[in-house]
Design a protein around this motif. Structure first.
Motif, PDB file in Angstrom:
ATOM      1  N   UNK A   1       1.446   9.497  -5.562  1.00 15.49           N
ATOM      2  CA  UNK A   1       1.948  10.644  -5.036  1.00 15.49           C
ATOM      3  C   UNK A   1       2.883  11.267  -6.212  1.00 15.49           C
ATOM      4  N   UNK A   2       3.655  10.464  -6.654  1.00 17.09           N
ATOM      5  CA  UNK A   2       4.774  10.999  -7.582  1.00 17.09           C
ATOM      6  C   UNK A   2       4.038  11.291  -8.985  1.00 17.09           C
ATOM      7  N   UNK A   3       3.064  10.749  -9.430  1.00 11.00           N
ATOM      8  CA  UNK A   3       2.422  11.070 -10.528  1.00 11.00           C
ATOM      9  C   UNK A   3       1.526  12.460 -10.252  1.00 11.00           C
TER      10      UNK A   3
ATOM     11  N   UNK B   1       0.770  -1.184  -0.127  1.00  8.64           N
ATOM     12  CA  UNK B   1       0.078   0.003  -0.207  1.00  8.64           C
ATOM     13  C   UNK B   1       0.960   1.203   0.134  1.00  8.64           C
ATOM     14  N   UNK B   2       1.937   1.125   0.756  1.00  7.74           N
ATOM     15  CA  UNK B   2       2.968   2.329   1.036  1.00  7.74           C
ATOM     16  C   UNK B   2       3.321   2.769  -0.540  1.00  7.74           C
ATOM     17  N   UNK B   3       4.021   1.691  -1.043  1.00 11.63           N
ATOM     18  CA  UNK B   3       4.584   1.756  -2.447  1.00 11.63           C
ATOM     19  C   UNK B   3       3.495   2.452  -3.431  1.00 11.63           C
ATOM     20  N   UNK B   4       2.518   1.476  -3.682  1.00 11.43           N
ATOM     21  CA  UNK B   4       1.458   2.209  -4.544  1.00 11.43           C
ATOM     22  C   UNK B   4       1.136   3.384  -4.245  1.00 11.43           C
ATOM     23  N   UNK B   5       0.770   3.956  -3.067  1.00 11.08           N
ATOM     24  CA  UNK B   5       0.334   5.222  -2.954  1.00 11.08           C
ATOM     25  C   UNK B   5       1.361   6.266  -3.121  1.00 11.08           C
ATOM     26  N   UNK B   6       2.835   5.863  -2.813  1.00 12.48           N
ATOM     27  CA  UNK B   6       3.895   6.530  -3.178  1.00 12.48           C
ATOM     28  C   UNK B   6       3.890   7.022  -4.674  1.00 12.48           C
ATOM     29  N   UNK B   7       3.713   5.806  -5.378  1.00 15.72           N
ATOM     30  CA  UNK B   7       3.807   6.026  -6.780  1.00 15.72           C
ATOM     31  C   UNK B   7       2.599   7.229  -7.353  1.00 15.72           C
TER      32      UNK B   7
ATOM     33  N   UNK C   1       0.424  19.349   1.695  1.00 19.42           N
ATOM     34  CA  UNK C   1      -0.963  18.825   1.476  1.00 19.42           C
ATOM     35  C   UNK C   1      -0.884  17.405   0.618  1.00 19.42           C
ATOM     36  N   UNK C   2       0.147  17.259  -0.112  1.00 20.08           N
ATOM     37  CA  UNK C   2       0.223  16.018  -0.943  1.00 20.08           C
ATOM     38  C   UNK C   2       0.931  14.915  -0.083  1.00 20.08           C
ATOM     39  N   UNK C   3       1.664  15.353   0.721  1.00 22.23           N
ATOM     40  CA  UNK C   3       2.339  14.411   1.819  1.00 22.23           C
ATOM     41  C   UNK C   3       1.235  13.733   2.836  1.00 22.23           C
ATOM     42  N   UNK C   4       0.377  15.114   3.271  1.00 17.10           N
ATOM     43  CA  UNK C   4      -0.636  14.433   4.243  1.00 17.10           C
ATOM     44  C   UNK C   4      -1.577  13.652   3.595  1.00 17.10           C
ATOM     45  N   UNK C   5      -1.895  13.676   2.393  1.00 19.13           N
ATOM     46  CA  UNK C   5      -2.933  12.648   1.690  1.00 19.13           C
ATOM     47  C   UNK C   5      -2.244  11.554   1.675  1.00 19.13           C
ATOM     48  N   UNK C   6      -1.001  11.269   1.349  1.00 18.95           N
ATOM     49  CA  UNK C   6      -0.030  10.105   1.093  1.00 18.95           C
ATOM     50  C   UNK C   6      -0.222   9.384   2.636  1.00 18.95           C
ATOM     51  N   UNK C   7      -0.233  10.070   3.385  1.00 17.31           N
ATOM     52  CA  UNK C   7       0.021   9.316   4.806  1.00 17.31           C
ATOM     53  C   UNK C   7      -1.537   8.995   5.422  1.00 17.31           C
TER      54      UNK C   7
END
Length: 253
Positions: free
Chosen positions: A9-11, A1-7, A47-53
């Motif tokens: 975030x990168x997009x 989940x972390x990896x998929x959501x980080x991908x 905000x982007x990092x907050x959503x990722x978390x």
């Protein structure tokens, strides 16, 4: 989940940090940034990092709102610094500090970072280099060099992020939040040991984990140095950051 959501975030970053007049589908050529440009990027990241978390940690999402704020305030700046080390490992270089937009701070020519295109600074870029540039060597010594030496991979980066986020002993932290944080920290350490044994087949996973954990106090040192520089520049009104970023650096946003 972390990896998929980080991908994901990168997009999203490719859109959020896109330069005016360019297409998100174009290959972007990284450039050296000034301090104003770097601060703007980091401000957008909040905000982007907050959503990722929120999307990546069910345990975090279940906490009371005020407890989420306490953890995130403690997390954001160390995450920005730690992520720079992750980018260094991804690109295998420590002569620059790569930021979330894909651009970079040129450590070999720090005067470019302290250049003020508006010409409003009371201090010249050369004087700023003499006052602040040692922070770049501090950053390399505490973050990029150790991470490059150990070749910290993507999953180890996520493990470090998790350990930084779910810290304990924070001012205002509830007993419930401490219990959740300890439970998640223990789970992260068990999972990374499992990863070492079954995926990377490391001979001595306990030693590898010990080396990984030793990066956390070094990260704290780099974070404190960054905060000190921001505070000095703010007090003397030289190369001061905008109020939003200043509050973020001090965990008060």
């Amino acid at each position: 989940m972390l990896s998929a959501n980080y991908s994901k975030l990168e997009s999203v970053r490719r859109v959020v940090h896109q330069e005016l007049g360019t297409s998100v589908f174009q290959n972007r050529t990284p450039k050296a940034v000034t301090y104003k440009e770097a601060n703007e990027v980091n401000s957008k990241e909040c905000d982007l990092v907050a959503d990722w978390i929120l999307n990546s940690y069910p345990g975090f999402a279940e906490l009371a709102k005020e407890q989420k704020k306490i953890l995130f305030r403690n997390f954001f700046l160390p995450f920005v610094i730690l992520q720079g080390g992750h980018f260094a490992c991804t690109h295998n270089r420590n002569d620059v500090i790569i930021i979330a937009s894909g651009d970079y701070i040129d450590c070999s020519h720090p005067e470019t970072f302290y250049y003020d295109p508006d010409g409003r600074q009371l201090m010249t870029s050369e004087d700023a280099v003499r006052m602040f540039a040692s922070s770049f060597s501090n950053y390399r010594r505490n973050v990029t060099d150790p991470m490059l030496r150990d070749q910290v991979d993507r999953y180890e980066f996520f493990a470090l992020c998790s350990l930084v986020l779910f810290d304990t002993g924070l001012e205002g932290q509830s007993e419930e939040c401490i219990v959740v944080s300890r439970r998640i920290r223990e789970a992260v350490q068990r999972e990374i040991l499992y990863y070492y044994r079954t995926v990377r087949h490391i001979d001595d996973p306990s030693m590898r984990l010990a080396n990984l954990l030793s990066l956390l106090p070094a990260l704290q040192r780099a974070t404190r140095r960054f905060q000190e520089d921001v505070e000095i520049s703010h007090v003397f009104n030289v190369y001061s950051v905008d109020e939003k970023f200043y509050e973020m650096c001090n965990g008060r946003f």
